[in-house]
Enzyme design. Structure first.
Site, PDB file in Angstrom:
ATOM      1  N   HIS A   1      30.891  38.655  35.086  1.00  0.00           N
ATOM      2  CA  HIS A   1      30.121  38.742  36.333  1.00  0.00           C
ATOM      3  C   HIS A   1      28.846  37.895  36.250  1.00  0.00           C
ATOM      4  O   HIS A   1      27.792  38.427  35.879  1.00  0.00           O
ATOM      5  CB  HIS A   1      29.718  40.198  36.594  1.00  0.00           C
TER       6      HIS A   1
ATOM      7  N   CYS B   1      35.995  38.553  38.814  1.00  0.00           N
ATOM      8  CA  CYS B   1      36.617  39.821  38.433  1.00  0.00           C
ATOM      9  C   CYS B   1      37.769  40.177  39.385  1.00  0.00           C
ATOM     10  O   CYS B   1      38.816  39.564  39.332  1.00  0.00           O
ATOM     11  CB  CYS B   1      35.539  40.909  38.369  1.00  0.00           C
TER      12      CYS B   1
ATOM     13  N   GLU C   1      27.041  37.005  38.649  1.00  0.00           N
ATOM     14  CA  GLU C   1      26.063  37.495  39.647  1.00  0.00           C
ATOM     15  C   GLU C   1      25.269  38.682  39.114  1.00  0.00           C
ATOM     16  O   GLU C   1      24.222  39.023  39.651  1.00  0.00           O
ATOM     17  CB  GLU C   1      26.779  37.832  40.964  1.00  0.00           C
TER      18      GLU C   1
END
Lengths: 234, 83
Positions: free
Chosen positions: A203, A86, A205
């Site tokens: 994302h 990002c 994660e």
């Protein structure tokens, strides 16, 4: 094997990345302050999501001049793994480690939702545990994720198979409707020519544990860890 | 000396902000506005110790390296004398 997560003023996904590396895939990881000037001892570096320097000037534009970015550039040149998520992707583009730029979303709206992306290439340390054509469900959360580059660069990205992720629908069809931000060619993530620097808007994660709504992102970090382990054996 | 630097998106790059403003302006009833593109404008105060040539060279570099992103933007520098 050691991971580092760079912390810029305004990073806000640094702890998520740290958590995934330390607790979910169980590898050593440190936070690295943006004022640091060396990456000695690290094998992989993550530039996390967030709003470094409040997105002043352009997203990622100021972070690019942080002392750590000089170290990241030489780290990348010597083959170290660099993952930009990002805002990290925006910083990699601003610093010239990846081509192109991320413009404000076509709709001018901040988009925060799960999207589908298709894995387009698996010959990288980041994606080798996925299958080509695999459809992932990953969250995005950005106002400036509209990937742009000139026609010549786009042609080169395609020819060199450097588009690693494309926005698609549930069936894996890359369509205009499945494009959440107006990105050229539905690009969600690209790598450099040497394939050791990867930037993506989704994302992974935030989708590394079933408890958080999905674990498709976890494989990306496992891929990195396995690639580094294999490298260490050679 | 003072300088002005204007940064704008290249003509080939879509400007969602300008488009949104244009749409709003049309909704408000403004007539005859065909397009709006948004840019950035910087006012820079310069030390008197700089020569004009030095200032030009530095401002050009500043605009190229920091204030604009050459992938998507172009810039124009104006230098004005202050008395």
């Amino acid at each position: 094997m050691k991971f580092g997560v760079v912390v810029f003023p305004g990073s806000n996904c640094d702890h998520d990345a740290y958590h995934v590396i330390s607790k979910v895939i169980g590898q050593p990881v440190d936070f690295i302050w943006h004022q640091a000037t060396s990456l000695e001892g690290y094998d992989a570096v993550i530039l996390p999501g967030g709003f470094s320097y409040g997105d002043y000037l352009r997203a990622g534009a100021i972070a690019r001049f942080s002392p750590i970015m000089r170290a990241v550039t030489s780290f990348a040149a010597t083959g170290g793994l660099v993952l930009g998520i990002c805002n990290g992707f925006q910083i990699l583009c601003e610093s010239g480690l990846l081509p192109g730029a991320l413009l404000p979303n076509r709709t001018m709206k901040f988009v925060c939702q799960f999207v589908h992306v298709r894995v387009e290439a698996t010959d990288t340390p980041f994606t080798h545990l996925y299958e080509r054509g695999q459809i992932l469900s990953l969250p995005i959360a950005h106002g400036e994720g509209n990937y742009y580059c000139d026609a010549e660069t786009l042609e080169r990205l395609r020819r060199e198979n450097r588009i690693l992720l494309r926005y698609c629908d549930e069936q894996g069809r890359v369509t205009e409707e499945a494009n959440p931000n107006g990105s050229l060619d539905n690009i969600a993530g690209i790598c450099n020519r040497q394939r050791n620097v990867f930037g993506l808007m989704p994302h992974p994660e935030r989708a590394a544990e079933e408890a958080l709504g999905g674990a498709d992102g976890r494989i990306l970090f496992h891929s990195m860890a396995m690639a580094l382990a294999e490298l260490a054996q050679d | 000396m003072r300088a002005k630097i204007f940064v704008k998106l290249k003509a080939s790059v879509l400007d969602p902000q300008g488009k949104t403003i244009h749409q709003a302006v049309q909704t408000l009833g403004y007539r005859g506005i065909e397009d709006i593109r948004q840019g950035k404008y910087f006012e820079i105060a310069l030390s008197d110790s700089l020569t004009r040539d030095e200032a030009w060279a530095m401002l050009d570099r500043l605009a190229r390296e920091v204030l604009s992103n050459p992938v998507i933007e172009e810039y124009r520098v104006e230098l004005e004398e202050t008395s």
